[in-house]
Write a protein that holds these residues in place. Structure first.
Motif, PDB file in Angstrom:
ATOM      1  N   ASP A   1      -8.806  -1.566  -3.101  1.00 57.04           N
ATOM      2  CA  ASP A   1      -8.402  -0.163  -2.943  1.00 57.04           C
ATOM      3  C   ASP A   1      -9.448   0.815  -3.476  1.00 57.04           C
ATOM      4  O   ASP A   1      -9.692   1.869  -2.879  1.00 57.04           O
ATOM      5  CB  ASP A   1      -7.072   0.082  -3.672  1.00 57.04           C
ATOM      6  CG  ASP A   1      -5.881  -0.314  -2.818  1.00 57.04           C
ATOM      7  OD1 ASP A   1      -6.104  -0.866  -1.724  1.00 57.04           O
ATOM      8  OD2 ASP A   1      -4.737  -0.078  -3.242  1.00 57.04           O
TER       9      ASP A   1
ATOM     10  N   ASP B   1       0.344  -3.860  -4.523  1.00 57.74           N
ATOM     11  CA  ASP B   1      -0.105  -2.480  -4.323  1.00 57.74           C
ATOM     12  C   ASP B   1       1.024  -1.608  -3.783  1.00 57.74           C
ATOM     13  O   ASP B   1       0.929  -0.988  -2.729  1.00 57.74           O
ATOM     14  CB  ASP B   1      -1.308  -2.449  -3.373  1.00 57.74           C
ATOM     15  CG  ASP B   1      -2.055  -1.120  -3.431  1.00 57.74           C
ATOM     16  OD1 ASP B   1      -2.071  -0.501  -4.503  1.00 57.74           O
ATOM     17  OD2 ASP B   1      -2.603  -0.698  -2.396  1.00 57.74           O
TER      18      ASP B   1
ATOM     19  N   LYS C   1      -6.262   0.820   3.988  1.00 57.66           N
ATOM     20  CA  LYS C   1      -6.162  -0.046   2.819  1.00 57.66           C
ATOM     21  C   LYS C   1      -5.414  -1.321   3.185  1.00 57.66           C
ATOM     22  O   LYS C   1      -4.388  -1.281   3.851  1.00 57.66           O
ATOM     23  CB  LYS C   1      -5.462   0.681   1.671  1.00 57.66           C
ATOM     24  CG  LYS C   1      -6.306   1.769   1.043  1.00 57.66           C
ATOM     25  CD  LYS C   1      -5.641   2.405  -0.153  1.00 57.66           C
ATOM     26  CE  LYS C   1      -6.572   3.437  -0.796  1.00 57.66           C
ATOM     27  NZ  LYS C   1      -5.944   4.104  -1.954  1.00 57.66           N
TER      28      LYS C   1
ATOM     29  N   SER D   1       0.828  -1.203   0.000  1.00 49.20           N
ATOM     30  CA  SER D   1       0.000   0.000   0.000  1.00 49.20           C
ATOM     31  C   SER D   1       0.871   1.265   0.000  1.00 49.20           C
ATOM     32  O   SER D   1       2.030   1.225  -0.396  1.00 49.20           O
ATOM     33  CB  SER D   1      -0.985  -0.009   1.164  1.00 49.20           C
ATOM     34  OG  SER D   1      -2.004   0.948   0.952  1.00 49.20           O
TER      35      SER D   1
END
Length: 586
Positions: free
Chosen positions: A489, A271, A427, A221
């Motif tokens: 997300d 991510d 997230k 993230s």
């Protein structure tokens, strides 16, 4: 910026207020008192407001003034609910007979202050009602949407799409190659394009499973914490050697483990956002020495940013850039989820509108699947036509996909409120059904105007709304823990978008996000300095929720506390109502 939130959430909120105003405790406490008239006026005013919500929710899409009106209305209703909390407390306290003139005098002053606050709220609500003609708002009936009857399915549809099959085979071919000891392959593409899904298809392929001894999957993230990511990798390679907190010790131990690997190591960094060169090469230090240790390390990185893809690329491979799907491929995904039990050819009129909807998904597989699930229980041609020509497709917002926003629009009002509350989750945060339903219950989301409102009944209602959000893809099963769920997300962005300033996450140095309207706050790994800044930001606020959210592996046993312990002394400085909750470890 248009925001699909105010009317939907308020329409679920108001029935709870109506029920509280009609409760025996309220009637008994204010029987014969002048406040009884104000409370009756409040209920009448709220009824008038409630009639306008359906029309306001629709018109806020294209009219910013209506959106502002809804925000002011929501704030006023929160204030009314806070006041009713205080009245309920005083009603319960009044059951203890006053024994001194001081207590009686204090009670009189308290009722006078309550009346002042109630009059201020009534004036605000009346002012908002007076604007209905200027804004063109009228009463409308709201029909509850149908809930899809499809069961939860694995998101493996992309594996049958030609372009994704080619992407998958090309990545697997590179990963199985023995040409270099260290290879980093970035998968780059916009949000919702299917990067994570493609990485999962590769990760779970039998050829990959057979070739790689260990396969740590790390969700990164926005914040790239090198120590945390290194520890997570080591935890998979050898759980007994991941107890260090210093990065130097972790990397040395990881390097030691490489020499004992009999097969290759595959790492997925999902991510990935950071393009900090120093952090990246600090992370790579132990991997750059693998050639001497005779280990083979392959790393797959998924990212939305081309700069990150360029930074991380290592070895004789190319960046895998995922393009949007074709309109035909989007229709394939939408059709598969909309017609689980039926043949779309039996509904030619629906198919025509469906193909138009698929085109509006603009090549995003997540959007096509989500809209497909929305339509799975709907065979009314008019409804498909309405969705295909919705104004929502024309809204401009690079962060929030129109298809996801449209799916949110067609949730029930209570499901919208439940989903918006999940803006508190960072997230990648993994959550269990029970913990989320308990949080919703604690907020009073499922108090019914009729019935006993027993814990069992409210849990059943909460489970139904949770399952509804899973069925519609708002929540997805975690790949790391089958008993937990995560939000994609884009759905996380949507939750933050629809909750507005009313939900905030205390992350790093962002206490400035706490404003007068903020009612729900979450935090994780907050240091003393951040708490002090948060205390100042929270000074004039009334919070309903203040929760600690820890990663799954560090989550403590669920606790509810009515008093703050020594380590919470900083919280005592907050001039706000705090619900301190620690989430349950499953």
């Amino acid at each position: 910026m248009a925001e699909l939130v105010g009317g939907a959430i308020l329409s679920a909120f108001l029935p709870v207020l109506f029920e509280r105003l009609a409760s025996p405790e309220f009637r008994k406490f204010f029987d014969g008192q002048i406040l009884q008239g104000e409370l009756k006026k409040l209920k009448i005013t709220l009824n008038s407001v409630n009639g306008l919500l359906t029309d306001a929710e629709e018109k806020q899409i294209t009219k910013p003034d209506v959106k502002i009106w809804l925000d002011h209305l929501r704030e006023a209703i929160y204030e009314a609910d806070d006041l009713l909390d205080e009245i309920e407390y005083k009603a319960l306290k009044s059951k203890l007979k006053a024994t001194s003139w001081m207590e009686k005098a204090t009670g009189f002053i308290s009722k006078y202050k309550i009346r002042q606050r109630l009059e201020a709220i009534l004036n605000t609500l009346q002012l908002l009602l007076d604007q209905k003609d200027t804004l063109g708002l009228a009463e409308k009936l709201s029909l509850p949407p149908k809930t899809p009857t499809t069961s939860l399915r694995d998101d493996d549809d992309d594996s049958e799409i030609d372009t994704r099959v080619k992407d998958k085979e090309a990545i697997i071919e590179s990963l199985l190659s023995d040409s270099d000891s260290l290879v980093v392959m970035p998968i780059w593409g916009m949000g919702g394009i299917g990067k994570t899904t493609l990485a999962q298809l590769v990760y779970n392929d039998t050829r990959i499973e057979a070739q790689f001894q260990h396969r740590p999957w790390i969700f990164v993230s926005e914040v790239f914490d090198v120590t945390r990511v290194t520890k997570d990798i080591l935890r998979v390679v050898n759980p007994e050697s991941s107890n260090y907190d210093r990065l130097d010790l972790l990397q040395r131990q990881l390097l030691k483990e490489f020499s004992s690997l009999e097969r290759k190591l595959l790492i997925v960094l999902d991510d990935f956002w950071s393009d900090n060169t120093r952090d990246w090469y600090t992370f790579l230090k132990p991997f750059l020495e693998v050639e001497a240790r005779k280990a083979m390390i392959k790393i797959v990185v998924t990212t939305r940013h081309e700069s990150v893809a360029s930074l991380t690329l290592t070895g004789p491979v190319e960046v895998r850039h995922l393009n949007e799907l074709t309109d035909r491929e989007c229709w394939y995904l939408l059709e598969k989820h909309a017609f689980v039990k039926d043949d779309s050819n039996a509904y030619p009129q629906l198919k025509a509108h469906g193909e138009k909807i698929a085109k509006n998904c603009r090549g995003l597989p997540l959007a096509a699947k989500t809209i497909g699930r929305l339509l799975s229980a709907e065979r009314d041609v008019q409804k498909w036509k309405e969705i295909s020509s919705s104004d929502i497709w024309d809204l401009k917002n690079e962060d929030i996909n129109s298809a996801l926003r449209l799916s949110y629009h067609y949730l029930s009002s209570l499901s919208k409120r439940c989903f918006a509350y999940c803006a508190l989750f960072p997230k990648g945060y993994e959550f269990g059904k029970e913990e989320v339903v308990l949080l919703w219950m604690a907020e009073g989301f499922f108090v019914q105007a009729q019935g006993n409102n027993s814990k069992k009944e409210m849990e059943e209602i909460g489970n139904g709304h949770f399952n509804d959000l899973v069925t519609r893809s708002f929540f997805q099963r975690s790949k790391g823990s089958k008993s937990h769920f995560v939000m994609h997300d884009l759905f996380n962005d949507l939750a933050k978008f629809v909750s507005g300033e009313f939900c905030s996450r205390l992350e790093g140095n962002n206490s400035s996000n706490i404003v007068k309207r903020t009612r729900h706050v979450s935090y994780a790994d907050v240091d003393l300095d951040s708490l002090q800044k948060f205390s100042g930001a929270c000074k004039d606020n009334v919070l309903r929720t203040f929760i600690s959210l820890e990663p799954l592996e560090r989550r403590s046993t669920f606790k509810r506390r009515s008093t703050l312990k020594t380590d919470d002394v900083m919280l005592l400085k907050f001039n706000c109502k705090i619900q301190q909750i620690y989430l349950k470890k499953y």
